[in-house]
Enzyme design. Sequence first.
Site, mmCIF file in Angstrom:
data_model
loop_
_atom_site.group_PDB
_atom_site.id
_atom_site.type_symbol
_atom_site.label_atom_id
_atom_site.label_comp_id
_atom_site.label_asym_id
_atom_site.label_seq_id
_atom_site.Cartn_x
_atom_site.Cartn_y
_atom_site.Cartn_z
ATOM 1 N N ASP A 1 0.595 -1.017 0.166
ATOM 2 C CA ASP A 1 0.155 0.002 -0.032
ATOM 3 C C ASP A 1 0.763 1.191 0.092
ATOM 4 O O ASP A 1 1.766 1.341 0.769
ATOM 5 C CB ASP A 1 -0.799 -0.045 1.322
ATOM 6 N N ASP B 1 1.172 6.988 -11.139
ATOM 7 C CA ASP B 1 0.045 6.759 -11.935
ATOM 8 C C ASP B 1 -1.130 6.114 -11.219
ATOM 9 O O ASP B 1 -2.056 5.234 -11.403
ATOM 10 C CB ASP B 1 0.350 5.542 -13.098
ATOM 11 N N LYS C 1 0.130 11.430 -12.406
ATOM 12 C CA LYS C 1 -1.574 11.640 -13.076
ATOM 13 C C LYS C 1 -2.314 12.255 -11.869
ATOM 14 O O LYS C 1 -2.038 11.873 -10.716
ATOM 15 C CB LYS C 1 -1.874 10.196 -13.442
#
Length: 147
Positions: free
Chosen positions: A46, A62, A102
């Site tokens: 994570d 991303d 992103k």
Amino acid sequence: MDLGCAPGSWLLYLSKEVGSDGMVVGIDINDLTIEIPQNTVFIKEDIMEFETEERFEVIVSDLAAHTTGIEFSDVEETLELCWRALEIVKINLVKGGSFVCKIFEGEGTDEFFKEVEKNFEFSKRFKPKASRKQSREMYIVAMGFGG
């Protein structure tokens, strides 16, 4: 380093770009769907828990929350991941390094971009031609990290 690397297309691109002399590290909570090249390491973790002392010349994010279709929620959750990516950048990017992130355009995006601008010599928002016009997805490209 590739944050949110699954399913693996950025990893393949980055490993090709760095060649046999370089190393790419990908991190994601999900499994990869590809076989990775020899110059690539995958860490299943994570991103909110991830820590390393390694330093990188380029960090690509991303990361995106699992979209629900509720625009405000999707933007907010992905923005939280972008802030986490920037925290990692501030710790693990070498001076002069580059960052690609992103992000979904929405409330909080301008504040995030201003923080990126503070830390890099050059930064720009970029919406790829392949992205649908109605999509809020875009990228922030930053170079020349101040360290």
